[in-house]
Design a protein around this motif. Structure first.
Motif, PDB file in Angstrom:
ATOM      1  N   TYR A  57       0.827  -1.199   0.000  1.00  0.00           N
ATOM      2  CA  TYR A  57       0.000   0.000   0.000  1.00  0.00           C
ATOM      3  C   TYR A  57       0.865   1.254   0.000  1.00  0.00           C
ATOM      4  N   LEU A  58       0.276   2.339  -0.491  1.00  0.00           N
ATOM      5  CA  LEU A  58       0.887   3.648  -0.363  1.00  0.00           C
ATOM      6  C   LEU A  58      -0.199   4.612   0.114  1.00  0.00           C
ATOM      7  N   GLN A  59      -0.116   4.990   1.380  1.00  0.00           N
ATOM      8  CA  GLN A  59      -1.040   5.974   1.924  1.00  0.00           C
ATOM      9  C   GLN A  59      -0.468   7.353   1.653  1.00  0.00           C
ATOM     10  N   MET A  60      -1.235   8.175   0.966  1.00  0.00           N
ATOM     11  CA  MET A  60      -0.772   9.503   0.567  1.00  0.00           C
ATOM     12  C   MET A  60      -1.671  10.554   1.205  1.00  0.00           C
ATOM     13  N   ASN A  61      -1.087  11.356   2.074  1.00  0.00           N
ATOM     14  CA  ASN A  61      -1.809  12.429   2.754  1.00  0.00           C
ATOM     15  C   ASN A  61      -1.253  13.782   2.349  1.00  0.00           C
ATOM     16  N   SER A  62      -2.001  14.809   2.640  1.00  0.00           N
ATOM     17  CA  SER A  62      -1.581  16.193   2.338  1.00  0.00           C
ATOM     18  C   SER A  62      -1.085  16.315   0.904  1.00  0.00           C
ATOM     19  N   LEU A  63      -1.875  15.782   0.000  1.00  0.00           N
ATOM     20  CA  LEU A  63      -1.454  15.749  -1.414  1.00  0.00           C
ATOM     21  C   LEU A  63      -1.328  17.143  -1.999  1.00  0.00           C
ATOM     22  N   LYS A  64      -0.347  17.280  -2.882  1.00  0.00           N
ATOM     23  CA  LYS A  64      -0.043  18.542  -3.546  1.00  0.00           C
ATOM     24  C   LYS A  64      -0.192  18.373  -5.062  1.00  0.00           C
ATOM     25  N   PRO A  65      -0.420  19.450  -5.780  1.00  0.00           N
ATOM     26  CA  PRO A  65      -0.504  19.328  -7.245  1.00  0.00           C
ATOM     27  C   PRO A  65       0.730  18.670  -7.854  1.00  0.00           C
ATOM     28  N   GLU A  66       1.882  18.892  -7.262  1.00  0.00           N
ATOM     29  CA  GLU A  66       3.108  18.287  -7.808  1.00  0.00           C
ATOM     30  C   GLU A  66       3.197  16.781  -7.572  1.00  0.00           C
ATOM     31  N   ASP A  67       2.264  16.219  -6.817  1.00  0.00           N
ATOM     32  CA  ASP A  67       2.190  14.758  -6.664  1.00  0.00           C
ATOM     33  C   ASP A  67       1.447  14.109  -7.838  1.00  0.00           C
ATOM     34  N   THR A  68       0.880  14.916  -8.714  1.00  0.00           N
ATOM     35  CA  THR A  68       0.171  14.377  -9.876  1.00  0.00           C
ATOM     36  C   THR A  68       1.120  13.578 -10.750  1.00  0.00           C
ATOM     37  N   ALA A  69       0.768  12.329 -11.012  1.00  0.00           N
ATOM     38  CA  ALA A  69       1.628  11.424 -11.779  1.00  0.00           C
ATOM     39  C   ALA A  69       0.906  10.102 -11.957  1.00  0.00           C
ATOM     40  N   VAL A  70       1.499   9.250 -12.790  1.00  0.00           N
ATOM     41  CA  VAL A  70       1.113   7.845 -12.810  1.00  0.00           C
ATOM     42  C   VAL A  70       2.001   7.130 -11.800  1.00  0.00           C
ATOM     43  N   TYR A  71       1.380   6.382 -10.909  1.00  0.00           N
ATOM     44  CA  TYR A  71       2.099   5.671  -9.864  1.00  0.00           C
ATOM     45  C   TYR A  71       2.197   4.192 -10.229  1.00  0.00           C
ATOM     46  N   TYR A  72       3.414   3.661 -10.098  1.00  0.00           N
ATOM     47  CA  TYR A  72       3.694   2.286 -10.478  1.00  0.00           C
ATOM     48  C   TYR A  72       4.224   1.489  -9.292  1.00  0.00           C
ATOM     49  N   CYS A  73       3.796   0.272  -9.234  1.00  0.00           N
ATOM     50  CA  CYS A  73       4.325  -0.701  -8.281  1.00  0.00           C
ATOM     51  C   CYS A  73       5.493  -1.424  -8.943  1.00  0.00           C
ATOM     52  N   TYR A  74       6.504  -1.770  -8.163  1.00  0.00           N
ATOM     53  CA  TYR A  74       7.740  -2.353  -8.721  1.00  0.00           C
ATOM     54  C   TYR A  74       8.303  -3.404  -7.788  1.00  0.00           C
ATOM     55  N   THR A  75       8.874  -4.446  -8.401  1.00  0.00           N
ATOM     56  CA  THR A  75       9.717  -5.372  -7.671  1.00  0.00           C
ATOM     57  C   THR A  75      10.798  -5.905  -8.596  1.00  0.00           C
ATOM     58  N   ASN A  76      11.825  -6.460  -8.016  1.00  0.00           N
ATOM     59  CA  ASN A  76      12.905  -7.053  -8.791  1.00  0.00           C
ATOM     60  C   ASN A  76      13.118  -8.477  -8.324  1.00  0.00           C
ATOM     61  N   ILE A  77      12.868  -9.411  -9.243  1.00  0.00           N
ATOM     62  CA  ILE A  77      13.099 -10.827  -8.971  1.00  0.00           C
ATOM     63  C   ILE A  77      13.934 -11.335 -10.123  1.00  0.00           C
ATOM     64  N   LEU A  78      15.219 -11.112 -10.056  1.00  0.00           N
ATOM     65  CA  LEU A  78      16.163 -11.415 -11.139  1.00  0.00           C
ATOM     66  C   LEU A  78      15.932 -10.513 -12.359  1.00  0.00           C
TER      67      LEU A  78
END
Length: 115
Positions: free
Chosen positions: A80-101
């Motif tokens: 999860y990503l809890q995002m509080n006090s959001l600002k206009p500069e937080d506008t983006a596409v958010y991606y989940c990531y992991t590295n398994i080799l």
């Protein structure tokens, strides 16, 4: 195969909150760290937050420290990503990531902070 599916994005006013979720499958979730990245138009993808396999260590970009919280539920294969006090500069596409080799990314979820 490894699959990461984000949800929870949307339109929110400045100062508001959102919680993003990333449901993982295809690997032993509890053994791997994960991260949230974001990318806005014309900018490079940047790391927002990361968390180790059992959640004992978290790291945040300076721009979100004190406002965002990353967490995980290993029983639910979800980060999860809890995002509080959001600002206009937080506008983006958010991606989940992991590295398994190799690097694995979700499809992304749009977060728009605007009045």
């Amino acid at each position: 195969q490894v699959r990461l599916v984000e949800s929870g994005g949307g339109l929110v006013q400045p100062g508001g909150s959102l919680r993003l979720s990333c449901l993982a499958s295809g690997f032993t979730f509890r053994l791997y760290g994960l991260g949230w990245y974001r990318q806005s138009p014309g900018k490079e993808r940047e790391l927002v937050a990361s968390i180790t396999s059992v959640g004992e260590i978290t790291n945040y970009a300076d721009s979100v420290k004190g406002r965002f919280t990353i967490s995980r539920d290993n029983a639910m294969n979800t980060v999860y990503l809890q995002m509080n006090s959001l600002k206009p500069e937080d506008t983006a596409v958010y991606y989940c990531y992991t590295n398994i080799l190799d690097d694995y990314w979700g499809q992304g979820t749009q977060v728009t902070v605007s009045s």
